[in-house]
Design a protein around this motif. Structure first.
Motif, PDB file in Angstrom:
ATOM      1  N   THR A  73     -56.969  45.325 -41.884  1.00 50.01           N
ATOM      2  CA  THR A  73     -58.585  46.348 -41.801  1.00 50.01           C
ATOM      3  C   THR A  73     -57.724  47.555 -41.834  1.00 50.01           C
ATOM      4  OG1 THR A  73     -60.269  44.805 -41.989  1.00 50.01           O
ATOM      5  CG2 THR A  73     -60.413  46.980 -42.159  1.00 50.01           C
TER       6      THR A  73
ATOM      7  N   ASN B 281     -63.241  43.651 -47.742  1.00 46.50           N
ATOM      8  CA  ASN B 281     -63.828  43.439 -47.235  1.00 46.50           C
ATOM      9  C   ASN B 281     -63.480  44.248 -45.890  1.00 46.50           C
ATOM     10  OD1 ASN B 281     -63.958  40.944 -48.657  1.00 46.50           O
ATOM     11  ND2 ASN B 281     -62.403  39.294 -47.939  1.00 46.50           N
TER      12      ASN B 281
ATOM     13  N   LEU C 258     -67.580  41.918 -48.726  1.00 47.45           N
ATOM     14  CA  LEU C 258     -67.739  40.929 -46.950  1.00 47.45           C
ATOM     15  C   LEU C 258     -67.183  42.077 -45.561  1.00 47.45           C
ATOM     16  CD1 LEU C 258     -67.909  38.841 -45.641  1.00 47.45           C
ATOM     17  CD2 LEU C 258     -65.254  38.235 -45.721  1.00 47.45           C
TER      18      LEU C 258
ATOM     19  N   ARG D 107     -67.626  41.873 -42.520  1.00 47.50           N
ATOM     20  CA  ARG D 107     -67.838  40.595 -41.398  1.00 47.50           C
ATOM     21  C   ARG D 107     -68.480  41.646 -39.863  1.00 47.50           C
ATOM     22  NH1 ARG D 107     -62.455  40.862 -43.586  1.00 47.50           N
ATOM     23  NH2 ARG D 107     -61.930  38.745 -44.138  1.00 47.50           N
TER      24      ARG D 107
ATOM     25  N   ARG E  58     -72.212  39.165 -43.947  1.00 42.60           N
ATOM     26  CA  ARG E  58     -72.081  38.074 -43.563  1.00 42.60           C
ATOM     27  C   ARG E  58     -72.378  37.893 -42.410  1.00 42.60           C
ATOM     28  NH1 ARG E  58     -66.372  35.369 -43.041  1.00 42.60           N
ATOM     29  NH2 ARG E  58     -66.295  36.751 -40.646  1.00 42.60           N
TER      30      ARG E  58
END
Length: 374
Positions: free
Chosen positions: A198, A274, A294, A296, A332
């Motif tokens: 990331t 993500n 997504l 996290r 999520r």
């Protein structure tokens, strides 16, 4: 020149000096004090603040109020007793007066000495005592301050070399100073690897690193999976050219970031990103993603001493949603287990953490935590 092999996690080339990082490095500032009385007074004031906090928790338990914390009345009573323990108080005060150290460092040194001396004993009473000493010490440190806000890796860009790195540790560093990350342990599917990708940090794992590498010049090739220690001048020039060409190629690719995602037969595809935390949202927008597929949420639970409160969670999600505007955001619920753990959760040991009490199973076991996140 020596060559070491590893497994690439995120591609790239780094040329620079190695900084070896050990988890045991002290992260509380150690300062000599010229005003011992002030440090003693600060310690006393911090004790009173923590005492008020613990007594408030005790009152909530007695009144039957629902707490986000998983804590018993017996544990809080022991923590309060520690704050009144003459032995505990004298140990900290002696470090302040005899070594002329600041209060925050004195609390840290006392905690670490106790953990180092008794930490390997398995007696339930001692295990409980050490746990409560950790909790009380960390509560005191929250009041006293004196922390490095980030793990200090120095002011100059470095290639960080370490045995293993937790996601929380990585996020506590100034990652702008990381040319590359090289670790002995880890896997390409670990949470740290996800964060590394990331943040777009060139990385190698599975390298037989040593502490003696600290301070040496190196090249990290995260395409071929090699680390060159003390490279010769010719190799450095070759890799400087490779790195320059890679940067040019990346700039060309970025020109496509706002191009519409359509297949050759004309089908529109939503390309979503993500991300690992709220700070990645700017990267989502700047790279032209059409939403977040997504988010996290583990980053809100790792690298801290206690569960995040509902309001804290809400503010983070609100910030992400407002920044993304009309674009889709999928969040999520927390996926934490023995491989990505927060110490305050007290996870039981498991033979296979990836198949054990994690994710939704953990959330259903800890309904207060789950409800707060929902």
């Amino acid at each position: 020149m020596e060559t070491w092999n590893g497994t690439p996690v995120f591609q790239g080339i780094a040329i620079g000096k190695i900084r070896f990082y050990s988890r045991e490095e002290q992260q509380v500032l150690q300062n000599l004090t010229g005003n011992i009385k002030k440090e003693l007074d600060d310690f006393e004031e911090a004790r009173n603040h923590v005492l008020n906090y613990l007594e408030d928790l005790l009152r909530q338990i007695r009144n039957g109020e629902e707490l986000l914390l998983t804590v018993s009345e017996e544990e809080i009573r022991e923590q309060i007793n520690l704050l009144f323990s003459g032995k505990f108080i004298r140990a900290v005060e002696n470090i302040i007066t005899e070594e002329k150290m600041n209060a925050a460092y004195a609390v840290t040194q006392n905690r670490d000495e106790i953990v180092s001396t008794f930490g390997k004993l398995e007696s339930p009473g001692i295990v409980s005592r050490i746990k409560n000493i950790r909790i009380v010490s960390n509560l005191l440190l929250e009041q006293l301050g004196g922390f490095n806000t980030r793990i200090n890796i120095g002011r100059n860009p470095v290639i960080l070399v370490t045995d293993n790195l937790l996601p929380s540790e990585l996020l506590e560093m100034d990652t702008r100073q990381l040319l590359a990350l090289v670790t002995r342990q880890g896997s390409t599917f670990s949470h740290t690897s996800i964060v590394v990708k990331t943040l777009e940090i060139p990385s190698l794992m599975g390298v037989e690193i040593t502490r003696e590498m600290d301070g040496h010049e190196a090249i990290v090739d995260c395409y071929s999976g090699r680390l060159y220690l003390d490279p010769n001048e010719e190799l450095v020039k070759e890799y400087e050219i490779r790195r320059s060409n890679g940067e040019k190629e990346w700039k060309e690719l970025l020109k496509l970031k706002h191009a519409e995602s359509v297949t050759k037969d004309g089908r529109k595809i939503d390309l979503l990103a993500n991300i690992g935390n709220q700070h990645d949202v700017d990267r989502v927008i700047s790279n032209g993603a059409e939403g977040i597929g997504l988010l996290r949420s583990e980053f809100q639970y790792l690298g801290r001493e206690d569960y995040p409160r509902e309001k804290e969670l809400f503010e983070v999600y609100k910030q992400v949603a407002e920044t993304m505007g009309d674009k889709v955001v999928v969040i999520r619920t927390v996926d934490i287990g023995m491989d990505k753990k927060a110490d305050y959760m007290d996870f039981p040991q498991e033979v296979n953490p990836l198949m054990g009490n994690r994710g939704i199973r953990l959330c259903l076991d800890r309904k207060r935590m789950f409800r707060a996140q929902l």
